[in-house]
Write a protein that holds these residues in place. Structure first.
Motif, PDB file in Angstrom:
ATOM      1  N   ALA A 168      -5.250  -6.112  -2.119  1.00 64.50           N
ATOM      2  CA  ALA A 168      -3.845  -5.798  -2.373  1.00 64.50           C
ATOM      3  C   ALA A 168      -3.343  -5.543  -0.768  1.00 64.50           C
ATOM      4  O   ALA A 168      -3.555  -4.280  -0.425  1.00 64.50           O
ATOM      5  CB  ALA A 168      -3.401  -4.603  -3.546  1.00 64.50           C
ATOM      6  N   VAL A 169      -2.731  -6.220  -0.092  1.00 61.16           N
ATOM      7  CA  VAL A 169      -2.255  -5.702   1.210  1.00 61.16           C
ATOM      8  C   VAL A 169      -0.958  -5.210   1.001  1.00 61.16           C
ATOM      9  O   VAL A 169       0.283  -5.937   0.961  1.00 61.16           O
ATOM     10  CB  VAL A 169      -1.945  -7.162   2.299  1.00 61.16           C
ATOM     11  CG1 VAL A 169      -1.703  -6.660   3.591  1.00 61.16           C
ATOM     12  CG2 VAL A 169      -3.565  -7.917   2.393  1.00 61.16           C
ATOM     13  N   ALA A 179      -1.161  -2.807   5.428  1.00 56.85           N
ATOM     14  CA  ALA A 179      -1.075  -3.943   6.435  1.00 56.85           C
ATOM     15  C   ALA A 179      -0.765  -3.639   7.703  1.00 56.85           C
ATOM     16  O   ALA A 179      -0.887  -4.612   8.760  1.00 56.85           O
ATOM     17  CB  ALA A 179       0.423  -4.910   5.978  1.00 56.85           C
ATOM     18  N   ARG A 180      -0.386  -2.543   8.143  1.00 53.43           N
ATOM     19  CA  ARG A 180      -0.341  -2.153   9.622  1.00 53.43           C
ATOM     20  C   ARG A 180      -1.569  -1.826  10.326  1.00 53.43           C
ATOM     21  O   ARG A 180      -1.881  -2.134  11.441  1.00 53.43           O
ATOM     22  CB  ARG A 180       0.390  -0.730   9.894  1.00 53.43           C
ATOM     23  CG  ARG A 180       2.008  -1.032   9.172  1.00 53.43           C
ATOM     24  CD  ARG A 180       2.639   0.430   9.066  1.00 53.43           C
ATOM     25  NE  ARG A 180       2.077   1.316   8.172  1.00 53.43           N
ATOM     26  CZ  ARG A 180       2.255   2.530   7.808  1.00 53.43           C
ATOM     27  NH1 ARG A 180       3.275   3.129   8.857  1.00 53.43           N
ATOM     28  NH2 ARG A 180       1.600   3.476   7.217  1.00 53.43           N
ATOM     29  N   ALA A 222      -3.983 -12.991   8.156  1.00 60.20           N
ATOM     30  CA  ALA A 222      -4.899 -12.660   9.114  1.00 60.20           C
ATOM     31  C   ALA A 222      -6.008 -11.675   8.590  1.00 60.20           C
ATOM     32  O   ALA A 222      -7.225 -11.459   8.299  1.00 60.20           O
ATOM     33  CB  ALA A 222      -4.451 -11.993  10.327  1.00 60.20           C
ATOM     34  N   ILE A 223      -5.290 -10.633   7.468  1.00 56.47           N
ATOM     35  CA  ILE A 223      -6.118  -9.556   6.733  1.00 56.47           C
ATOM     36  C   ILE A 223      -7.106 -10.229   5.889  1.00 56.47           C
ATOM     37  O   ILE A 223      -8.127  -9.804   5.654  1.00 56.47           O
ATOM     38  CB  ILE A 223      -5.158  -8.649   6.418  1.00 56.47           C
ATOM     39  CG1 ILE A 223      -4.334  -7.711   7.485  1.00 56.47           C
ATOM     40  CG2 ILE A 223      -5.931  -7.456   5.608  1.00 56.47           C
ATOM     41  CD1 ILE A 223      -3.074  -6.636   7.110  1.00 56.47           C
ATOM     42  N   ALA A 224      -6.065 -11.165   5.055  1.00 56.58           N
ATOM     43  CA  ALA A 224      -6.970 -11.879   3.982  1.00 56.58           C
ATOM     44  C   ALA A 224      -8.165 -12.680   4.589  1.00 56.58           C
ATOM     45  O   ALA A 224      -8.992 -12.753   3.735  1.00 56.58           O
ATOM     46  CB  ALA A 224      -5.807 -12.600   3.251  1.00 56.58           C
ATOM     47  N   ALA A 263      -6.195 -12.492  -2.827  1.00 58.14           N
ATOM     48  CA  ALA A 263      -5.506 -11.634  -1.950  1.00 58.14           C
ATOM     49  C   ALA A 263      -4.065 -11.607  -2.602  1.00 58.14           C
ATOM     50  O   ALA A 263      -3.361 -12.728  -2.590  1.00 58.14           O
ATOM     51  CB  ALA A 263      -5.474 -12.084  -0.620  1.00 58.14           C
ATOM     52  N   ILE A 264      -3.228 -10.592  -2.505  1.00 61.94           N
ATOM     53  CA  ILE A 264      -1.940 -10.548  -2.871  1.00 61.94           C
ATOM     54  C   ILE A 264      -1.128  -9.487  -2.005  1.00 61.94           C
ATOM     55  O   ILE A 264      -1.512  -8.238  -1.651  1.00 61.94           O
ATOM     56  CB  ILE A 264      -1.884  -9.721  -4.315  1.00 61.94           C
ATOM     57  CG1 ILE A 264      -2.643 -10.659  -5.234  1.00 61.94           C
ATOM     58  CG2 ILE A 264      -0.277  -9.814  -4.853  1.00 61.94           C
ATOM     59  CD1 ILE A 264      -2.527 -10.289  -6.844  1.00 61.94           C
ATOM     60  N   PRO A 265      -0.023  -9.986  -1.273  1.00 63.15           N
ATOM     61  CA  PRO A 265       0.849  -9.183  -0.522  1.00 63.15           C
ATOM     62  C   PRO A 265       1.714  -8.348  -1.339  1.00 63.15           C
ATOM     63  O   PRO A 265       2.438  -8.877  -2.176  1.00 63.15           O
ATOM     64  CB  PRO A 265       1.757 -10.144   0.259  1.00 63.15           C
ATOM     65  CG  PRO A 265       1.548 -11.323  -0.332  1.00 63.15           C
ATOM     66  CD  PRO A 265       0.388 -11.473  -1.544  1.00 63.15           C
ATOM     67  N   ILE A 266       1.666  -7.048  -1.370  1.00 59.83           N
ATOM     68  CA  ILE A 266       2.685  -6.223  -2.011  1.00 59.83           C
ATOM     69  C   ILE A 266       3.549  -5.162  -1.025  1.00 59.83           C
ATOM     70  O   ILE A 266       2.857  -4.796   0.018  1.00 59.83           O
ATOM     71  CB  ILE A 266       1.838  -5.455  -3.021  1.00 59.83           C
ATOM     72  CG1 ILE A 266       0.824  -4.363  -2.437  1.00 59.83           C
ATOM     73  CG2 ILE A 266       1.125  -6.614  -3.933  1.00 59.83           C
ATOM     74  CD1 ILE A 266       0.215  -3.440  -3.613  1.00 59.83           C
TER      75      ILE A 266
END
Length: 449
Positions: free
Chosen positions: A156-157, A130-131, A172-174, A191-194
């Motif tokens: 997978a972010v 994510a960074r 933004a990343i997705a 897309a899944i934030p983890i």
């Protein structure tokens, strides 16, 4: 127990868990091995002695908690460097589905290993820090997944805990990745934030991201639709072995053994043997020592034909109503996997199903530039991890399908004839890249076969 008709039609008994093959990919330090370890740990798919071994190694390193990445990084060099080098396969199951997981390396030097892990995958999990967001290696992994026609991709972010679980960072990343992967032709992107380290949205929902209402990684893996119905494709039967017992009990038996790559074969069906083009009729099908009237992919069977015709290993038996085209000019996209370059004029072996023939690299029309998906024309050669278009001239005709139609009979390997090294993995036919140049020049001067 399901009937033959139900199985051929693609019917799946809901009482039987299905199988999902999936591969993970991500750049170095994106936390890929930690995600896999967390997935295995939180789904209770780790044996007690395995967990104790990981805890002991972690304690020796002065870590307070077990390093779950050690569950997949099994090589000594991997543990010393903290990176994944080789493809690690893991098998686990939940009450809803069985899984074969291929944990592929993230370092650019080992991108070629992803080709191995993703070649049979139904789904690819691409990790992003994510960074850092989407970087070149992320694009490379998306390109490989698209080339290999992996039907489902999960973004997978990871390390959302290090960006304060901010929704705007994830969004933004997705958006950037989805736009890029869609241009490549990836049919489905989730897309899944983890946070693999903390366990957020891996197996259990996160308490820190109430703005996210989608599935966890495991929930998506358990519920994503997977079709293993190879019977929907035209029948293809690469011959592996000719059986001629010539015994008193079977004096005239002649059978052709192999695994059905796709489709359905029936007794009485008219078939064509390629590349010779000779025709016959299926007189019998033997499976597990008994005669059957019908067989389907991926069963291993022996075919008996009505006519005694010349058939050997490497020949392909297909329905006369729908045979593949034969060609000596193979136009394809390849992922170069060897350390030595692949140059125009290189003499190679081309292995397609059970057939291996001599070939020459006639052209390398372009090399893919991952930043903007443009084509670098006439590069002259491909080096390790390059993706490019090639035209290969074979010494004998090959019966190939387009890779877009069949991953089994549309793929091939280019091999160094000197030492047997695999040079490139190829996908016949069109790719997601520019389709401008797909015809082969008619000039054949200089060929010695």
């Amino acid at each position: 127990m399901t009937s033959t008709t139900d199985q051929v039609a693609g019917f799946v008994d809901p009482s039987v868990t299905t199988l999902l093959r999936f591969a993970t990919a991500g750049s170095v330090d994106d936390g890929k091995s930690t995600l896999v370890g967390r997935l295995l740990h939180d789904s209770k798919s780790i044996l007690t002695d395995q967990l104790e071994a990981v805890e002991a190694v972690s304690a020796q390193r002065g870590q307070d908690a077990p390093d779950l990445a050690l569950l997949t990084d099994g090589l000594r060099a991997e543990r010393e460097q903290g990176i994944t080098i080789d493809v690690a396969y893991r098998y686990f199951a939940t009450a809803r589905r069985r899984f074969i997981l291929a944990d592929t390396p993230g370092h650019v030097q080992y991108t070629r290993n992803m080709v191995t892990g993703a070649s049979t995958a139904d789904l690819a999990v691409v990790l992003v820090d994510a960074r850092n967001g989407v970087i070149e290696q992320t694009r490379r992994h998306a390109a490989v997944a698209a080339l290999l026609r992996v039907p489902h991709v999960v973004l997978a972010v990871n390390k959302m805990d290090l960006v304060g679980y901010e929704e705007k960072v994830f969004a933004a990343i997705a958006e950037e990745f989805t736009a890029y992967a869609s241009d490549l032709g990836v049919p489905e992107i989730t897309a899944i934030p983890i946070s693999a380290l903390a366990g957020d949205n891996v197996v259990e929902p996160s308490a820190h991201m109430d703005w996210y209402g989608g599935p966890t990684v495991l929930e998506h893996l358990e519920t994503v639709p997977v079709s293993h119905d190879l019977t929907a494709c035209p029948a293809r039967f690469p011959v592996q072995y000719v059986i001629r017992p010539q015994t008193a009990e079977h004096p005239d038996y002649r059978g052709y053994a192999g695994q059905i790559a796709s489709g359905v074969l029936r007794v009485g069906e008219a078939v064509t043997v390629l590349p010779s083009g000779r025709t016959s009729v299926i007189e019998g099908i033997d499976a597990l020592g008994e005669g059957v009237d019908i067989a389907w992919a991926p069963q291993s069977v022996t075919l008996r034909l009505a006519d005694d015709i010349d058939i050997s290993r490497g020949d392909l038996i297909a329905p006369s109503s729908n045979p593949p085209a034969t060609t000596q000019d193979v136009v394809a996209t390849v992922c170069h996997v060897a350390d030595q370059p692949l140059a125009v004029g290189a003499r190679v072996l081309l292995k397609h199903t059970t057939r291996t023939v001599k070939a020459i690299v006639k052209e390398i029309p372009s090399r893919l530039t991952l930043d903007d998906l443009s084509q670098h024309p006439d590069p002259g050669q491909l080096v390790a991890n390059d993706i490019g278009r090639v035209v290969v001239r074979t010494a004998e005709p090959l019966a190939l399908d387009a890779y877009a139609d069949s991953r089994r009979t549309g793929s091939f390997l280019l091999i160094d004839p000197a030492d047997g090294t695999t040079l490139a993995a190829g996908m016949a036919g069109e790719s997601f890249a520019s389709q401008a140049r797909t015809t082969v020049q008619a000039e054949e001067e200089g060929w010695d076969f």
